[in-house]
Scaffold this motif. Structure first.
Motif, PDB file in Angstrom:
ATOM      1  N   GLY A  95       3.580  11.568   2.039  1.00  0.00           N
ATOM      2  CA  GLY A  95       2.228  11.990   1.387  1.00  0.00           C
ATOM      3  C   GLY A  95       1.608  10.605   0.683  1.00  0.00           C
ATOM      4  N   TRP A  96       2.738   9.870  -0.027  1.00  0.00           N
ATOM      5  CA  TRP A  96       2.292   8.487  -0.612  1.00  0.00           C
ATOM      6  C   TRP A  96       2.134   7.542   0.331  1.00  0.00           C
ATOM      7  N   VAL A 148      -4.686   5.326   3.546  1.00  0.00           N
ATOM      8  CA  VAL A 148      -6.130   5.693   3.484  1.00  0.00           C
ATOM      9  C   VAL A 148      -6.882   4.817   2.514  1.00  0.00           C
ATOM     10  N   GLN A 149      -6.348   4.458   1.457  1.00  0.00           N
ATOM     11  CA  GLN A 149      -7.075   3.618   0.349  1.00  0.00           C
ATOM     12  C   GLN A 149      -7.062   2.036   1.098  1.00  0.00           C
ATOM     13  N   HIS A 189       0.487   8.153   3.456  1.00  0.00           N
ATOM     14  CA  HIS A 189      -1.052   8.699   3.860  1.00  0.00           C
ATOM     15  C   HIS A 189      -2.065   8.284   2.829  1.00  0.00           C
ATOM     16  N   GLU A 190      -1.710   8.372   1.428  1.00  0.00           N
ATOM     17  CA  GLU A 190      -2.745   8.151   0.511  1.00  0.00           C
ATOM     18  C   GLU A 190      -2.842   6.677   0.471  1.00  0.00           C
ATOM     19  N   GLY A 191      -1.853   5.968   0.431  1.00  0.00           N
ATOM     20  CA  GLY A 191      -1.678   4.428   0.403  1.00  0.00           C
ATOM     21  C   GLY A 191      -2.560   4.150   1.617  1.00  0.00           C
ATOM     22  N   ARG A 227      -9.894   1.752   3.453  1.00  0.00           N
ATOM     23  CA  ARG A 227     -11.212   1.811   2.765  1.00  0.00           C
ATOM     24  C   ARG A 227     -11.534   0.216   2.233  1.00  0.00           C
ATOM     25  N   TRP A 246       0.867  -1.147   0.121  1.00  0.00           N
ATOM     26  CA  TRP A 246       0.073  -0.082  -0.048  1.00  0.00           C
ATOM     27  C   TRP A 246       0.655   1.305   0.003  1.00  0.00           C
ATOM     28  N   TRP A 247       2.177   1.140   0.322  1.00  0.00           N
ATOM     29  CA  TRP A 247       2.929   2.529   0.258  1.00  0.00           C
ATOM     30  C   TRP A 247       3.904   2.360  -0.826  1.00  0.00           C
ATOM     31  N   ARG A 248       3.530   3.082  -1.891  1.00  0.00           N
ATOM     32  CA  ARG A 248       4.445   2.782  -3.046  1.00  0.00           C
ATOM     33  C   ARG A 248       5.722   3.424  -2.977  1.00  0.00           C
TER      34      ARG A 248
END
Length: 142
Positions: free
Chosen positions: A128-129, A135-136, A131-133, A139, A21-23
């Motif tokens: 930031g990547w 959150v996704q 955080h985005e990962g 979900r 999930w964390w690119r």
């Protein structure tokens, strides 16, 4: 994060799964298992960054307070302490990461006075990547 502490903790406490999930996290290798509480576990992380270089370092778990703090000692191309702190925030979770490290690569140490703003920007992009990962991921896997 719009998820309960237990869910956020579950993801952060499984660094072997971070590349899913964390690119920026390209590889996680378990070097040492540590004790039953996880203290002493060592993992080698390889990170890709927004700038054209990678970073590899070993992280040893030094402090674990379940559902609250994950702390580790980095050694390698970075040297220092990283600490995740998760706290309830209404129905969600507040996540904080403190990263107090020194650069060990000669080129980075030499150019740090000039490149400090670029390094800070790079770190913020990588986080930031994450955080985005996360959150996704939260979900997708309630």
């Amino acid at each position: 994060m719009e998820a309960p502490v237990a869910r956020v903790w579950e993801e952060l406490n499984r660094p072997d799964d971070w590349p899913a999930w964390w690119r920026a996290v390209k590889r996680v290798e378990k070097i040492a298992a540590g004790g039953p509480d996880g203290i002493g576990a060592v993992r080698r992380f390889t990170w890709a960054t927004a700038l054209p270089y990678t970073i590899t370092f070993d992280m040893e778990a030094t402090r674990i307070e379940p559902m609250h703090i994950l702390e580790g000692r980095a050694r390698g191309e970075l040297d220092g302490i990283g600490r995740w702190t998760v706290t309830p925030n209404g129905a969600g979770t507040r996540v904080r990461y403190d990263w107090q490290v020194e650069l060990t690569k000669l080129w980075q140490r030499t150019l740090a006075p000039v490149l400090r703003p670029a390094f800070a920007w790079n770190h913020n992009v990588v986080m930031g990547w994450g955080h985005e990962g996360l959150v996704q991921r939260l979900r997708q896997r309630p």
